[in-house]
Design an enzyme around this catalytic site. Structure first.
Site, PDB file in Angstrom:
ATOM      1  N   LYS A   1      56.787  50.334  60.184  1.00 20.62           N
ATOM      2  CA  LYS A   1      56.210  49.369  59.230  1.00 20.62           C
ATOM      3  C   LYS A   1      55.590  50.102  58.053  1.00 20.62           C
ATOM      4  CE  LYS A   1      51.886  47.709  60.013  1.00 20.62           C
ATOM      5  NZ  LYS A   1      50.975  47.824  58.863  1.00 20.62           N
ATOM      6  N   ASN A   2      54.803  51.133  58.339  1.00 19.18           N
ATOM      7  CA  ASN A   2      54.064  51.798  57.268  1.00 19.18           C
ATOM      8  C   ASN A   2      54.943  52.662  56.363  1.00 19.18           C
ATOM      9  OD1 ASN A   2      51.762  50.573  58.069  1.00 19.18           O
ATOM     10  ND2 ASN A   2      50.853  52.368  59.054  1.00 19.18           N
TER      11      ASN A   2
ATOM     12  N   CYS B   1      38.169  44.225  54.495  1.00 18.52           N
ATOM     13  CA  CYS B   1      39.193  44.308  55.520  1.00 18.52           C
ATOM     14  C   CYS B   1      38.483  44.605  56.826  1.00 18.52           C
ATOM     15  CB  CYS B   1      40.163  45.402  55.118  1.00 18.52           C
ATOM     16  SG  CYS B   1      40.948  46.230  56.456  1.00 18.52           S
TER      17      CYS B   1
ATOM     18  N   ARG C   1      37.588  49.979  52.666  1.00 20.64           N
ATOM     19  CA  ARG C   1      38.910  50.355  52.151  1.00 20.64           C
ATOM     20  C   ARG C   1      39.093  50.083  50.655  1.00 20.64           C
ATOM     21  NH1 ARG C   1      43.457  48.647  56.468  1.00 20.64           N
ATOM     22  NH2 ARG C   1      44.499  50.537  55.828  1.00 20.64           N
TER      23      ARG C   1
ATOM     24  N   ASP D   1      45.520  55.250  63.608  1.00 23.01           N
ATOM     25  CA  ASP D   1      46.269  54.097  64.113  1.00 23.01           C
ATOM     26  C   ASP D   1      46.599  54.191  65.607  1.00 23.01           C
ATOM     27  OD1 ASP D   1      46.189  52.760  61.739  1.00 23.01           O
ATOM     28  OD2 ASP D   1      48.264  53.144  61.167  1.00 23.01           O
TER      29      ASP D   1
ATOM     30  N   ARG E   1      52.170  41.301  63.028  1.00 24.17           N
ATOM     31  CA  ARG E   1      52.192  42.062  61.777  1.00 24.17           C
ATOM     32  C   ARG E   1      52.833  43.436  61.970  1.00 24.17           C
ATOM     33  NH1 ARG E   1      46.982  43.615  60.020  1.00 24.17           N
ATOM     34  NH2 ARG E   1      48.324  44.815  58.683  1.00 24.17           N
TER      35      ARG E   1
HETATM   36  C1  UD1 Z   1      47.419  53.758  55.590  1.00 22.77           C
HETATM   37  C2  UD1 Z   1      48.106  52.940  56.642  1.00 22.77           C
HETATM   38  C3  UD1 Z   1      47.134  52.587  57.734  1.00 22.77           C
HETATM   39  C4  UD1 Z   1      46.523  53.850  58.292  1.00 22.77           C
HETATM   40  C5  UD1 Z   1      45.904  54.686  57.165  1.00 22.77           C
HETATM   41  C6  UD1 Z   1      45.390  56.042  57.624  1.00 22.77           C
HETATM   42  C7  UD1 Z   1      49.851  51.678  55.522  1.00 22.77           C
HETATM   43  C8  UD1 Z   1      50.301  50.348  55.043  1.00 22.77           C
HETATM   44  N1  UD1 Z   1      48.627  51.712  56.052  1.00 22.77           N
HETATM   45  O1  UD1 Z   1      46.375  52.956  55.043  1.00 22.77           O
HETATM   46  O2  UD1 Z   1      47.819  51.899  58.759  1.00 22.77           O
HETATM   47  O3  UD1 Z   1      45.479  53.460  59.184  1.00 22.77           O
HETATM   48  O4  UD1 Z   1      46.890  54.925  56.158  1.00 22.77           O
HETATM   49  O5  UD1 Z   1      46.415  56.821  58.150  1.00 22.77           O
HETATM   50  O6  UD1 Z   1      50.555  52.665  55.483  1.00 22.77           O
HETATM   51  N2  UD1 Z   1      40.028  55.375  50.456  1.00 22.77           N
HETATM   52  C9  UD1 Z   1      39.134  55.320  49.384  1.00 22.77           C
HETATM   53  N3  UD1 Z   1      39.633  55.009  48.152  1.00 22.77           N
HETATM   54  C10 UD1 Z   1      40.962  54.757  47.938  1.00 22.77           C
HETATM   55  C11 UD1 Z   1      41.851  54.834  49.025  1.00 22.77           C
HETATM   56  C12 UD1 Z   1      41.358  55.141  50.271  1.00 22.77           C
HETATM   57  O7  UD1 Z   1      37.950  55.522  49.534  1.00 22.77           O
HETATM   58  O8  UD1 Z   1      41.330  54.476  46.791  1.00 22.77           O
HETATM   59  C13 UD1 Z   1      39.523  55.704  51.802  1.00 22.77           C
HETATM   60  C14 UD1 Z   1      39.701  54.587  52.803  1.00 22.77           C
HETATM   61  O9  UD1 Z   1      38.646  53.667  52.769  1.00 22.77           O
HETATM   62  C15 UD1 Z   1      39.744  55.366  54.106  1.00 22.77           C
HETATM   63  C16 UD1 Z   1      40.460  56.658  53.714  1.00 22.77           C
HETATM   64  O10 UD1 Z   1      40.321  56.752  52.316  1.00 22.77           O
HETATM   65  O11 UD1 Z   1      38.448  55.666  54.545  1.00 22.77           O
HETATM   66  C17 UD1 Z   1      41.929  56.730  54.075  1.00 22.77           C
HETATM   67  O12 UD1 Z   1      42.590  55.586  53.561  1.00 22.77           O
HETATM   68  P1  UD1 Z   1      44.146  55.589  53.201  1.00 22.77           P
HETATM   69  O13 UD1 Z   1      44.776  56.825  53.720  1.00 22.77           O
HETATM   70  O14 UD1 Z   1      44.278  55.268  51.768  1.00 22.77           O
HETATM   71  O15 UD1 Z   1      44.670  54.425  54.079  1.00 22.77           O
HETATM   72  P2  UD1 Z   1      45.671  53.296  53.675  1.00 22.77           P
HETATM   73  O16 UD1 Z   1      46.698  53.858  52.741  1.00 22.77           O
HETATM   74  O17 UD1 Z   1      44.905  52.094  53.293  1.00 22.77           O
END
Ligand code: UD1
Length: 427
Positions: A22-23, A121, A126, A314, A406
């Site tokens: 999915k991801n 969320c 996030r 995850d 999902r």
């Molecule tokens: C993706 C995955 C999710 C997985 C996560 C971590 C998808 C659709 N989702 O989520 O299933 O749990 O990676 O492996 O692929 N952060 C910020 N600012 C930003 C972006 C992120 O502060 O602009 C923080 C987030 O709050 C979190 C950390 O960075 O604490 C990691 O987030 P991120 O790797 O971006 O996760 P997702 O891409 O949302």
């Protein structure tokens, strides 16, 4: 609303076909916006999140054509000769945070993107600040108004730049990488995420004509090109689904053959499972894994979630279910998301002995879990309750099944085919 009913205690035995990730599928679908020619994805799972992304793309002018096949035979062709709409509305984004992945492609190809902020969320705040900073680094002008991000590229298009992520972000890296493929000149992305889903996206972009160096490392170098062409690409196997079913074999003391997947995708998880007393053997040529725990009790182990190649956040909830019935105490530390222990009170209602202190949970293994009506507030928490139910005495009822829809393709069917007493019913 549907529920899942599980009568635990049956050691699983059989074969499970692992679906495409999915991801990986979600960013790959967003990448279709980068080209006027068709992007055809195979091995795309049939999931609610994938359907949400398809709806979002359709609203932007993409023609989405899916056949009804399963596994490697499933196919989705996305074609968008002209992007007709550049707004990703709140109604669609709030359903699925990954909608924010259309930001980079829209901005790079259409020069404009208006994307609703995903909002709060269940597993933490996030934010998307790092996505926005990356777009600014490529020359975009960003304003925030009425809950929307409005991003505009200069008239001559995005320009290559140096993006340094202060910490690893999977979605941020994906948006930056997609936008950079069509930006003029060179973009360097430092401290890029290295998750297999990023590598998959990079390989697909290369198949579409992008020029990317450093794939699989934390420094991605992109030479922008004026346009990308069509391609056909198979989505990488889902490492989280693989890990979840490996835990299913382990927690029931059974033996499962997982096909269509690879050990290198779940190395850190396999290492932890091995320490717990689980056997995992790969047949590389066949593309399958045998996972078994046919003798002996599970042993406790300490884990900390980290960006890839560390232990994935995850898989944290699923391991917690397993460690709830292991010998001794385990400490689980969640370093990626705050508030990702919502499964703890539910597991405790099933008899688990877990105490949370800040970002860490101490799990003291018990002999046996007992059934209870439970519900979870996110995808991986929900599957941890199903796993707990597979080993609990009596009948566990898991509500809010839409979370599972999902991210897990035909979960009750896959488990039932291996002997689990599991059914889906309306409330
Ligand atoms: C993706 C995955 C999710 C997985 C996560 C971590 C998808 C659709 N989702 O989520 O299933 O749990 O990676 O492996 O692929 N952060 C910020 N600012 C930003 C972006 C992120 O502060 O602009 C923080 C987030 O709050 C979190 C950390 O960075 O604490 C990691 O987030 P991120 O790797 O971006 O996760 P997702 O891409 O949302």
């Amino acid at each position: 609303m549907d529920q899942i009913l599980i009568r635990g205690g049956v050691p699983l035995d059989g074969t499970i076909q692992i679906s495409g990730a999915k991801n990986a599928g979600l960013p790959l679908m967003a990448a279709s916006l980068l080209s006027a020619e068709s992007l055809t994805l195979t091995n795309l799972p049939d999931l609610a999140d994938i359907a949400s992304m398809a709806s979002l793309l359709e609203s932007l002018g993409v023609d989405v054509h899916r056949n009804g096949g399963e596994g490697p035979l499933s196919m989705c062709r996305m074609t968008v000769p002209t992007i007709t709409e550049t707004t990703a509305p709140y109604e669609l984004v709030r359903k699925m945070r990954a909608s924010v992945l259309v930001l980079g492609p829209l901005l790079a190809r259409a020069g404009h993107a208006r994307v609703s902020l995903p909002g709060g969320c269940a597993i933490g705040t996030r934010p998307v600040d790092l996505h926005l900073k990356a777009m600014q680094q490529l020359g975009a002008d960003i304003t925030l108004e009425e809950g929307y991000v409005d991003a505009r590229a200069p008239d001559c298009g995005l320009k290559g730049g140096h993006i340094v992520f202060p910490f690893v972000t999977v979605g941020g890296t994906e948006n930056a990488l997609m936008a950079a493929t069509l930006a003029e000149g060179e973009t360097v992305i430092s401290n890029a995420a290295r998750e297999p889903e990023i590598t998959d996206l990079a390989h697909c972009l290369v198949a579409m004509g992008a020029q990317i160096e450093g794939i699989g490392t934390d420094t991605l170098k992109v030479q922008g090109v004026s346009s990308l062409h069509g391609a056909e690409y198979a989505v990488v196997p889902d490492r989280i689904e693989t890990g979840s079913y490996a835990v299913a074999a382990a927690i029931t003391g059974g033996e499962l053959k997982l096909t269509g997947t690879r050990l290198d995708l779940i190395e850190s998880v396999a290492e932890v499972l091995t320490q717990c007393g689980v056997d995992i053997v790969e047949d590389r040529e066949a593309g399958s894994l045998m996972v078994s725990r046919t003798n002996g009790r599970l042993r406790g182990v300490d884990i900390m979630t980290e960006p890839y190649p560390g232990f994935p956040t995850d898989m944290q909830a699923q391991l917690m279910a397993l460690l709830s019935v292991a010998d001794g105490a385990s400490m689980i530390t969640e370093s990626i998301f705050e508030n990702r222990f919502m499964h703890v009170p539910e597991l405790c209602r099933m008899g688990a002995n877990i105490n949370v202190h800040g970002a860490s949970a101490i799990v003291r293994g018990v002999e046996q879990l007992s059934a209870a009506p439970v519900m979870a507030t996110d995808l991986r928490a929900s599957v941890s309750l199903v796993l707990a139910g597979l080993t609990a005495s009596d009948e566990t009822v898991v509500s809010r099944v839409y979370h599972l829809d999902r991210g897990y393709e035909r979960l009750p069917e896959k488990l039932a085919a291996c002997g689990a007493h599991i059914t889906r019913a309306s409330e």
